[in-house]
Design a protein around this motif. Structure first.
Motif, PDB file in Angstrom:
ATOM      1  N   UNK A  56     -22.841 -32.302-123.919  1.00  9.72           N
ATOM      2  CA  UNK A  56     -22.947 -30.852-124.095  1.00  9.72           C
ATOM      3  C   UNK A  56     -24.376 -30.373-123.878  1.00  9.72           C
ATOM      4  N   UNK A  57     -25.333 -31.074-124.445  1.00 16.25           N
ATOM      5  CA  UNK A  57     -26.730 -30.637-124.383  1.00 16.25           C
ATOM      6  C   UNK A  57     -27.345 -30.814-123.008  1.00 16.25           C
ATOM      7  N   UNK A  58     -27.020 -31.934-122.341  1.00 13.90           N
ATOM      8  CA  UNK A  58     -27.731 -32.316-121.115  1.00 13.90           C
ATOM      9  C   UNK A  58     -26.956 -32.086-119.831  1.00 13.90           C
ATOM     10  N   UNK A  59     -25.638 -32.267-119.885  1.00 13.42           N
ATOM     11  CA  UNK A  59     -24.847 -32.276-118.657  1.00 13.42           C
ATOM     12  C   UNK A  59     -23.862 -31.121-118.542  1.00 13.42           C
ATOM     13  N   UNK A  60     -24.013 -30.108-119.387  1.00 14.23           N
ATOM     14  CA  UNK A  60     -23.159 -28.933-119.281  1.00 14.23           C
ATOM     15  C   UNK A  60     -24.015 -27.682-119.458  1.00 14.23           C
ATOM     16  N   UNK A  61     -23.425 -26.540-119.137  1.00 13.47           N
ATOM     17  CA  UNK A  61     -24.111 -25.265-119.359  1.00 13.47           C
ATOM     18  C   UNK A  61     -23.451 -24.517-120.525  1.00 13.47           C
ATOM     19  N   UNK A  62     -22.773 -25.259-121.385  1.00  9.34           N
ATOM     20  CA  UNK A  62     -22.164 -24.659-122.571  1.00  9.34           C
ATOM     21  C   UNK A  62     -23.257 -24.114-123.492  1.00  9.34           C
ATOM     22  N   UNK A  63     -22.945 -23.048-124.208  1.00 10.48           N
ATOM     23  CA  UNK A  63     -23.896 -22.497-125.163  1.00 10.48           C
ATOM     24  C   UNK A  63     -24.158 -23.522-126.264  1.00 10.48           C
ATOM     25  N   UNK A  64     -25.390 -23.593-126.715  1.00 13.30           N
ATOM     26  CA  UNK A  64     -25.734 -24.501-127.796  1.00 13.30           C
ATOM     27  C   UNK A  64     -25.207 -23.960-129.119  1.00 13.30           C
TER      28      UNK A  64
END
Length: 198
Positions: free
Chosen positions: A142-150
């Motif tokens: 989630x943090x490194x390989x996606x553009x999902x909101x944190x």
């Protein structure tokens, strides 16, 4: 490398912590430093278009060194890296009931991979998992390989923090200690920042 979020981002996060732990800034000032990175990230449309790993790899072709980037389409590891460092630190502390932190991960990684040896992204993640005692693959994805909101919820809860209730984008991501923070949350915050218990 796709790991400049470590070599540049985590070191930025750590540098701000060192300033606080040395007594050269107080809690409010430290939170302002961290809030500045969160605000920059959350007000950057590029966070929804480029992953943190891509931001690192892009440096080798863009020549920007992660500075002065197109915030409409790109994200900076100097900005998102420290924010992910905060989330990772809090996650490790939660998983170990406050017995371990990102400090322990960095010590282990330095011992194993310092000098000429270097490290891979997977090796760093496994070192973090070893310290935390939990599987971090999904969090790292989630943090490194996606553009999902944190998601800041659990990290804020661990330290008894909140975001300011302000409609202005420049102030909406300002961190502050919650008025109803428990003694345990306040103690975690003091320990994180190297402050004596009050």
């Amino acid at each position: 490398t796709s790991s400049l979020w470590i070599s540049e981002g985590l070191t930025t996060y750590g540098a701000d912590l060192v300033v606080a732990r040395a007594g050269l800034c107080n809690t409010t000032e430290f939170l302002s430093l961290l809030s500045g990175n969160i605000t920059s990230l959350q007000n950057s449309p590029g966070r929804l278009k480029q992953t943190l790993a891509q931001a690192s790899l892009d440096v080798w072709t863009s020549g920007t060194s992660g500075v002065g980037r197109d915030t409409q389409n790109l994200v900076s590891y100097y900005v998102k890296g420290p924010v992910v460092g905060f989330l990772l630190d809090a996650k490790i502390q939660r998983a170990t009931a406050g017995k371990k932190s990102l400090d322990d991960v960095m010590r282990l990684a330095y011992k194993r991979y310092g000098g000429k040896r270097g490290f891979t992204p997977e090796q760093f993640r496994r070192a973090a998992e070893e310290v935390a005692g939990i599987d971090l693959r999904e969090a790292f994805r989630q943090w490194l390989d996606s553009t999902e909101e944190l998601d800041y919820t659990k990290a804020l809860d661990w330290f008894g923090l909140r975001f300011a209730e302000d409609a202005q984008p420049a102030k909406a991501w300002q961190l502050a200690v919650r008025a109803d923070a428990s003694a345990q949350q306040k103690s975690r915050l003091q320990k994180w920042l190297g402050q004596p218990n009050s």
